[in-house]
Design a protein around this motif. Structure first.
Motif: not given
Length: 533
Positions: A98, A112-113, A115-116
Motif C-alpha cells: 500500500f 491503496s485502501y 476505506d481509509e
C-alpha cells in the motif's frame, strides 16, 4: 544369571538401543524446534530490514516528486485523480502492499485502501509530525504491518503532507513454508545420523557390559551391594597396584580403615605390615592367621584374572579372636589331661615297684622308696600351694612342673611370689598367659646345658604381674617386636592353623585387661605380663 534376571523382569522393557534412539529423537526434536525458532526470528529480522528499507525508499521517492509537492497543499479527499495515480504508480513499481498520501494533520487524501480515506495515519510512535522520516510496525485491522512515513516539504521547507508506504508481515505459516525444505532435510539427516549413532553406541556399550541391559545391570548392582554388606565376613578387593577397589562394612571395621578407603592405595591408608602381607602375597594354604590390632583374623586370598588382564585379588577374612582364645584354653585343658594321664602311668609304675619290693620282702626298701616319692611330690605341691591360692593357677603350675621334669627342665617359683583367689575371667586369662609363657620358656631352655625356668607372680590391689624367664639363648634383637605382631615362630609353621600365636594371644589378653606383655633379654629371655583386675 541372565535367566535369573529375566525372571525378575517378566515385562518386556525397552532395549538400550531403543532408549538411545528415543533420547536422540528427543534431542533432535529440541534442536529442530530451536532451529525453526531461530530461522523464524532471522526471517522476521530480514523482512524488517529489507522491506523497511524498500518502503522508506519508495515513500521518499514519492515525497520528492515535484508534482506531488505542488498539488498536495490544495488537495482534498476524493478530489482529482492525479494523486491516486501517482501513489498507485509508486506502489506497483516498488512492489509494496500500500501507499498512502495524507495532509500535514495526517488525514488520508488517497490510499491503496479506499476505506481509509479521511482517517488519520498518525501514530504515537511516529516522528513524521516533527518533519523526520520514520519506520515502524503497527497493527491495522488485525494485521501486523511494517510501515514507513516520510514528510512532504515544499520549496520553503514547510511540511505540506505525509507519504506512507508499507507491507504486511508474512504469516508464521508462510515463513515455515519457506524454511520447510531445509528443515526437512536437516531432520532427515539428523534421524539417519542419530539412529546410526544409537545403534553403534548401544552395541559398544552392550559389548562392554557383557550384553546386559541397564535394568539388568541395576538389578545386578543391587544384589551385589546386598550380598557384599549382608555377609558377616570381611571382603576387600585390591588391584595389582595395591589400590583398594572394594571393601564392605565388616572389612572397614576389622582392618581399621577409613570410610573413604575405596580408591586409595595401601600406602596411603597406612595399613599394618601384616595386613599388607595378607592382601598382596600369594596364599598356598587356606586360613592364614594374623594379629591385627587386638583381633586375630583369618585371611583367604584369591587372585582374580581374566583372559585379557590381571584384576588383582579378592580377600575374605573373619574374626577368630574368641575362637582362638577358646582353642588356647582347650589346648591347656588337653595338656593338663595328658599330664594327668602321664602321671597315672608314673604312679602305676611306682605301685608296681612297691608291689615287687613287698613280694621280695624288702620292707626297708619299700619304706625308703615311698618316702622318696612322697618327698618329691610334697615339695612341688608345697612350693606352689604356699604362694598360689587360686586353684586353677596352682594346678596349672603343678602340671607344667611335671611336664618340665619329664623334659629335663627345672621349673622353680621365684621367692616371695603370691597370688590370691581370683574371679573366674581373670583366672582364665592368667591360665592362657602363664600356660603360653611357660611352654615357650621350656622350648627355649631345652637348648641350655642345665635347662631352668623361673616363674614369678606378683599381686597388688589393681593388677597381677607375671614374670617368666629361662636360661636359653634369648631373643634376637630384631625379632623382639616381631614375635608379638606377626605370628612369628622359629618352629615348623606347616601345621594346621600355623604357629607363633601363643605370644600374640597372650599380649592380646593382657591388652584387653588394660595391661601389656613385654620381652627382654636377661641371661636368656624374660617375659613380663601385666593384667589389671
Amino acid at each position: 544369571m541372565r535367566l535369573f534376571l529375566a525372571q525378575l523382569y517378566p515385562r518386556r522393557r525397552m532395549t538400550l538401543a531403543g532408549q538411545y534412539l528415543v533420547l536422540q529423537l528427543l534431542i533432535i526434536a529440541v534442536v529442530l524446534a530451536g532451529v525453526i525458532t531461530v530461522a523464524l526470528t532471522q526471517a522476521t529480522n530480514n523482512f524488517e530490514k529489507i522491506e523497511g528499507r524498500r518502503s522508506l525508499s519508495a515513500a521518499e521517492s514519492l515525497a520528492a516528486n515535484p508534482l506531488l509537492r505542488v498539488l498536495l497543499p490544495q488537495a482534498e479527499p476524493e478530489m482529482g485523480s492525479a494523486l491516486p495515480a501517482m501513489g498507485e504508480s509508486v506502489r506497483s513499481t516498488s512492489g509494496l502492499q500500500f501507499v498512502i498520501i495524507a495532509d500535514p494533520q495526517g488525514t488520508v487524501i488517497t490510499s491503496s485502501y479506499p476505506d481509509e480515506v479521511g482517517t488519520s495515519i498518525l501514530h504515537p510512535e511516529s516522528a513524521v509530525a516533527e518533519g523526520r522520516g520514520w519506520t515502524g510496525e503497527i497493527w491495522r485491522n488485525g494485521n501486523h504491518v511494517l510501515i514507513a512515513q516520510v514528510p512532504v516539504l515544499d520549496d520553503d521547507g514547510k511540511m505540506v503532507g505525509i507519504v506512507s508506504a508499507g507491507q504486511s508481515y508474512p504469516s508464521t505459516g508462510e515463513m515455515i513454508q519457506d524454511i520447510a525444505p531445509s528443515a526437512l532435510a536437516t531432520l532427515l539427516i539428523s534421524l539417519v545420523l542419530g539412529t546410526t549413532g544409537s545403534v553403534l553406541l548401544s552395541r559398544r556399550v552392550k559389548h562392554q557390559t557383557r550384553g546386559m541391559e541397564p535394568g539388568e545391570i541395576a538389578e545386578l548392582f543391587e544384589h551385589r551391594e546386598a550380598l557384599l554388606h549382608g555377609v558377616k565376613e570381611g571382603i576387600i578387593s585390591v588391584s595389582p597396584d595395591s589400590r583398594v577397589m572394594l571393601a564392605n562394612d565388616i572389612a572397614v571395621e576389622l582392618l581399621q580403615l577409613p570410610d573413604d578407603c575405596v580408591g586409595k592405595t595401601l600406602d596411603e591408608l597406612e595399613v599394618a605390615p601384616q595386613v599388607r602381607h595378607a592382601l598382596n602375597t600369594s596364599q598356598e594354604q587356606p586360613d592364614r592367621q594374623f594379629l591385627v590390632g587386638e583381633r586375630v583374623l583369618v585371611f583367604n586370598r584369591m587372585p582374580v584374572k581374566t583372559a585379557r588382564r590381571d584384576l588383582g585379588s579378592v580377600t575374605t577374612f573373619r574374626d577368630k579372636t574368641e575362637l582362638t582364645l577358646l582353642e588356647q584354653e582347650l589346648g591347656d585343658s588337653k595338656a593338663t589331661a595328658d599330664m594327668l594321664r602321664a602321671q597315672t602311668h608314673e604312679f602305676a609304675n611306682q605301685l608296681h615297684a612297691i608291689s615287687g619290693l613287698i613280694q621280695l620282702e624288702e620292707y626297708d626298701e619299700v619304706i625308703g622308696f615311698i618316702d622318696g616319692v612322697s618327698f618329691s611330690r610334697s615339695k612341688i605341691f608345697e612350693d606352689v600351694s604356699a604362694c598360689i591360692a587360686e586353684p586353677t593357677i596352682a594346678a596349672l603350675l603343678i602340671a607344667k612342673s611335671s611336664v618340665a621334669t619329664e623334659r629335663g627342665v627345672h621349673l622353680a617359683m621365684v621367692p616371695n611370689s603370691a597370688l590370691g583367689r581370683c574371679e573366674d575371667q581373670l583366672a582364665r586369662d592368667l591360665t592362657t598367659v602363664i600356660g603360653n609363657l611357660v611352654d615357650n620358656a621350656m622350648d627355649a631352655a631345652i637348648s641350655a646345658s642345665t635347662p631352668q625356668i623361673k616363674v614369678g607372680i606378683e599381686e597388688t590391689n589393681e593388677l597381677v604381674r607375671v614374670i617368666v624367664s629361662d636360661n636359653g639363648e634369648g631373643i634376637a634383637e630384631d625379632a623382639i617386636d616381631e614375635i608379638f605382631t606377626q605370628g612369628f615362630s622359629t618352629k615348623d609353621s606347616s601345621v594346621s592353623g600355623g604357629r607363633g600365636f601363643g605370644l600374640a594371644i597372650s599380649r592380646l589378653v593382657c591388652r584387653r585387661r588394660g595391661g601389656e606383655l613385654a620381652a627382654a633379654n636377661d641371661h636368656g629371655a624374660r617375659f613380663t605380663a601385666t593384667l589389671r583386675k
